[in-house]
Design a protein around this motif. Structure first.
Motif, mmCIF file in Angstrom:
data_model
loop_
_atom_site.group_PDB
_atom_site.id
_atom_site.type_symbol
_atom_site.label_atom_id
_atom_site.label_comp_id
_atom_site.label_asym_id
_atom_site.label_seq_id
_atom_site.Cartn_x
_atom_site.Cartn_y
_atom_site.Cartn_z
ATOM 1 N N SER A 216 -11.193 27.722 -1.825
ATOM 2 C CA SER A 216 -11.403 28.679 -3.309
ATOM 3 C C SER A 216 -11.268 28.080 -4.272
ATOM 4 O O SER A 216 -12.140 27.260 -4.884
ATOM 5 C CB SER A 216 -10.548 30.031 -2.891
ATOM 6 O OG SER A 216 -9.170 29.599 -2.707
ATOM 7 N N MET B 163 -4.074 29.733 -11.920
ATOM 8 C CA MET B 163 -2.491 30.201 -11.913
ATOM 9 C C MET B 163 -1.625 28.978 -11.275
ATOM 10 O O MET B 163 -1.956 28.673 -10.185
ATOM 11 C CB MET B 163 -2.273 31.523 -11.176
ATOM 12 C CG MET B 163 -3.198 32.511 -11.437
ATOM 13 S SD MET B 163 -2.902 33.248 -13.026
ATOM 14 C CE MET B 163 -4.214 34.438 -13.336
ATOM 15 N N LYS C 255 -21.069 24.794 -4.450
ATOM 16 C CA LYS C 255 -21.741 25.100 -5.865
ATOM 17 C C LYS C 255 -21.163 24.464 -7.014
ATOM 18 O O LYS C 255 -21.659 24.078 -8.005
ATOM 19 C CB LYS C 255 -22.417 26.287 -5.942
ATOM 20 C CG LYS C 255 -21.402 27.122 -6.147
ATOM 21 C CD LYS C 255 -21.286 27.901 -7.417
ATOM 22 C CE LYS C 255 -20.321 29.019 -7.762
ATOM 23 N NZ LYS C 255 -18.955 28.972 -6.752
ATOM 24 N N ASP C 256 -19.603 24.491 -6.949
ATOM 25 C CA ASP C 256 -18.989 24.062 -8.160
ATOM 26 C C ASP C 256 -18.969 22.557 -8.156
ATOM 27 O O ASP C 256 -19.073 21.992 -9.251
ATOM 28 C CB ASP C 256 -17.446 24.609 -7.853
ATOM 29 C CG ASP C 256 -17.378 26.227 -7.897
ATOM 30 O OD1 ASP C 256 -17.998 26.596 -8.990
ATOM 31 O OD2 ASP C 256 -16.940 26.599 -7.317
ATOM 32 N N GLY D 266 -19.619 33.129 -6.289
ATOM 33 C CA GLY D 266 -20.382 34.343 -5.328
ATOM 34 C C GLY D 266 -19.629 35.482 -5.221
ATOM 35 O O GLY D 266 -20.322 36.557 -5.025
ATOM 36 N N ASN D 267 -18.331 35.770 -6.075
ATOM 37 C CA ASN D 267 -17.789 37.158 -6.308
ATOM 38 C C ASN D 267 -18.601 37.759 -7.068
ATOM 39 O O ASN D 267 -18.477 39.100 -7.428
ATOM 40 C CB ASN D 267 -16.127 36.856 -6.623
ATOM 41 C CG ASN D 267 -15.586 36.437 -5.727
ATOM 42 O OD1 ASN D 267 -15.591 36.757 -4.519
ATOM 43 N ND2 ASN D 267 -14.736 35.447 -5.791
ATOM 44 N N ALA E 125 -7.804 33.270 -14.826
ATOM 45 C CA ALA E 125 -7.583 31.810 -15.140
ATOM 46 C C ALA E 125 -6.853 31.139 -13.874
ATOM 47 O O ALA E 125 -6.881 31.733 -12.788
ATOM 48 C CB ALA E 125 -6.511 31.714 -16.059
HETATM 49 N N1 LIG Z 1 -4.069 28.958 -8.037
HETATM 50 C C1 LIG Z 1 -4.885 29.877 -8.360
HETATM 51 N N2 LIG Z 1 -5.305 30.456 -9.259
HETATM 52 C C2 LIG Z 1 -6.176 31.240 -9.052
HETATM 53 N N3 LIG Z 1 -7.044 31.773 -8.455
HETATM 54 C C3 LIG Z 1 -6.569 31.113 -6.946
HETATM 55 C C4 LIG Z 1 -5.740 30.226 -7.103
HETATM 56 N N4 LIG Z 1 -5.876 29.775 -5.614
HETATM 57 C C5 LIG Z 1 -6.596 30.516 -5.017
HETATM 58 N N5 LIG Z 1 -6.933 31.223 -5.736
HETATM 59 C C6 LIG Z 1 -8.185 32.378 -5.344
HETATM 60 O O1 LIG Z 1 -9.391 31.824 -5.592
HETATM 61 C C7 LIG Z 1 -10.376 32.981 -5.777
HETATM 62 C C8 LIG Z 1 -11.506 32.242 -6.404
HETATM 63 O O2 LIG Z 1 -12.238 31.493 -5.554
HETATM 64 P P1 LIG Z 1 -13.646 31.777 -4.436
HETATM 65 O O3 LIG Z 1 -13.160 33.061 -3.949
HETATM 66 O O4 LIG Z 1 -13.930 30.575 -3.701
HETATM 67 O O5 LIG Z 1 -14.439 32.150 -6.046
HETATM 68 P P2 LIG Z 1 -16.086 32.437 -6.180
HETATM 69 O O6 LIG Z 1 -16.581 32.894 -4.611
HETATM 70 O O7 LIG Z 1 -16.029 33.647 -7.146
HETATM 71 O O8 LIG Z 1 -16.614 31.113 -6.497
HETATM 72 C C9 LIG Z 1 -9.485 33.987 -6.692
HETATM 73 O O9 LIG Z 1 -10.205 35.198 -6.210
HETATM 74 C C10 LIG Z 1 -8.246 33.768 -6.103
HETATM 75 O O10 LIG Z 1 -8.017 34.584 -4.851
#
Ligand SMILES: Nc1ncnc2c1ncn2[C@@H]1O[C@H](COP(=O)(O)OP(=O)(O)O)[C@@H](O)[C@H]1O
Ligand SMILES: NC(=O)OP(=O)(O)O
Length: 309
Positions: A260, A232, A206-207, A9-10, A230
Motif C-alpha cells: 500500500s 503517517m 502505477k505509483d 485505485g481507491n 498524508a
Molecule cells: N504510514 C501510513 N500512512 C498512511 N497510510 C498508510 C500507511 N501505511 C499504510 N497505509 C495505508 O495505505 C493505504 C493507501 O494505499 P493503497 O490502498 O494502495 O492506495 P490506492 O489504492 O489509493 O493507490 C491507506 O488507505 C492506508 O490504509
C-alpha cells in the motif's frame, strides 16, 4: 508547471463498493471534478490504478467456457486501460470543453529476469476471508496474501524501467492535451533478443511507473493521490501523526507496507532524488492544497516547501 498525478485505485473504487460500471463512473466524475482546476492551469498527465478492475476481468476470463486459456495479464491490463481511460477521458472532456484530452494504451518495459515474477506481491481483485481465499487458491492456482484484515490474490509486479510511449506522451502534452496514460502501471512488456516487444504476465505498480514517467517527462511535480490525508508516522497506533514535510532520506528511514503506502513513498522519494522536484502524497480532494503546500506529505530535497503560488 508540468505535473504527473497518480490516481489511487481507491479513488475509482472505494473499499466495499461493488465494481459496477455505474459506481466507478460516478467515482471518476468526482475525481475529475477535483482534478479539472489543476488541468486548467498546468500541463497534466493523469495515471491511474487498476488492481480491483484487473482482478474482475481475470475472474471473468477464467470463467468463460468459450476460452481455452484465460486472457493473460498483459491483455487484461490493456483492457483496464481502455475502460478506465474511457471514463476519465469522457469526464475530463465534459469538465474542460475545448481542451484536447487523450487517453492512450501504453506499455511499460520491465526486466525479463526481474525476481518479482517469482515473488507475487501486487494485490488484484476482491478481498476475501481466509477460507474463501484458500479455496480459490487451491481451485485456480492463485497465490493469495493478507491485505489488512482480508485476503486477496497477488500477482508478480516487476519494476518499471521505462514507459515505451514517453515521446508520444511528451508530444501530446506539448500540444496542450491532458494525457491519461500508464493505467495500471502500463502494460508490462519485455524486449526479446529479436528486438521485439512482447507482453508478460504481471501487473506493474502505477505509483512506481508514474515516478519513472514523471522523471522522463521532466515534470516539476509528482502528486500521488489516495484515500488518506498524508503519510503517517506510527500508522494505526495511538501515536499516529501526519508527516507534513520530509526529505527522501527522512522518509526512507521509516518502514511502510509493501502492498500500500510503500510504493507511494518509494515513488515520491525516487522522483525527488532524481529530479530535485517536488512530490506529494495525500487525499484526492486536497490536490490543490497539496500543491500549495497546505496539505498532504510534501517531499523535497531539503524538506522545505513554500508551495506553488
Ligand atoms: N504510514 C501510513 N500512512 C498512511 N497510510 C498508510 C500507511 N501505511 C499504510 N497505509 C495505508 O495505505 C493505504 C493507501 O494505499 P493503497 O490502498 O494502495 O492506495 P490506492 O489504492 O489509493 O493507490 C491507506 O488507505 C492506508 O490504509
Ligand atoms: N496497477 C496498480 O498499481 O493498481 P492499484 O493502484 O489499483 O493497486
Amino acid at each position: 508547471m508540468r505535473i504527473v498525478v497518480a490516481l489511487g485505485g481507491n479513488a475509482l473504487l472505494r473499499r466495499g463498493q461493488r465494481p459496477d460500471a455505474e459506481v466507478q463512473e460516478d467515482n471518476v466524475r468526482r475525481a475529475v471534478a477535483a482534478l479539472a482546476p489543476l488541468a486548467d492551469q498546468h500541463e497534466l498527465v493523469l495515471t491511474h490504478g487498476n488492481g480491483p478492475q484487473v482482478g474482475v476481468l481475470a475472474m471473468q476470463s477464467a470463467s468463460d467456457p468459450h476460452l481455452s486459456t484465460p486472457y493473460p495479464f498483459d491483455v487484461l491490463g490493456a483492457q483496464t486501460q481502455g475502460m478506465i481511460g474511457y471514463w476519465l477521458l469522457q469526464a475530463m472532456q465534459n469538465r474542460l470543453p475545448g481542451r484536447h484530452v487523450a487517453a492512450i494504451i501504453n506499455q511499460t518495459l520491465v526486466g525479463a529476469a526481474d525476481p518479482a515474477f517469482d515473488d507475487p506481491t501486487k494485490f488484484v481483485g476482491e478481498v476475501y476471508d481466509r477460507d474463501e481465499a484458500d479455496r480459490l487458491a487451491a481451485e485456480r492456482g492463485w497465490t493469495v496474501r493478507a491485505d489488512g484484515s482480508g485476503w486477496r490474490r497477488v500477482v508478480g509486479s516487476p519494476h518499471p524501467l521505462r514507459v515505451v510511449e514517453t515521446p508520444l506522451i511528451r508530444l501530446l502534452l506539448e500540444s496542450g492535451a491532458v494525457v491519461v496514460c500508464a493505467g495500471g502501471g502500463g502494460v508490462p512488456v519485455v524486449r526479446g533478443d529479436d528486438g521485439e516487444l512482447r507482453g508478460v504476465e504481471a501487473v506493474v505498480d502505477k505509483d512506481l511507473t508514474s515516478a519513472v514517467l514523471a522523471e522522463a517527462l521532466d515534470a516539476d511535480a509528482l502528486l500521488v493521490l489516495t484515500d488518506v490525508s498524508a503519510v503517517m508516522r506510527d500508522f494505526g497506533t495511538e501515536r499516529e501523526a501526519p508527516i507534513a514535510r520530509e526529505t527522501p532520506s527522512g522518509l526512507r528511514s521509516l518502514t511502510f507496507p509493501s502492498g500500500s503506502m510503500g510504493p507511494k513513498v518509494e515513488a515520491a522519494c525516487r522522483f525527488v532524488e532524481l529530479t530535485g522536484g517536488v512530490a506529494a502524497i495525500g487525499a484526492l480532494e486536497d490536490v490543490a492544497e497539496m500543491l500549495a503546500g497546505r496539505a498532504g506529505t510534501v517531499v523535497t530535497p531539503t524538506g522545505r516547501y513554500d508551495g506553488v503560488r
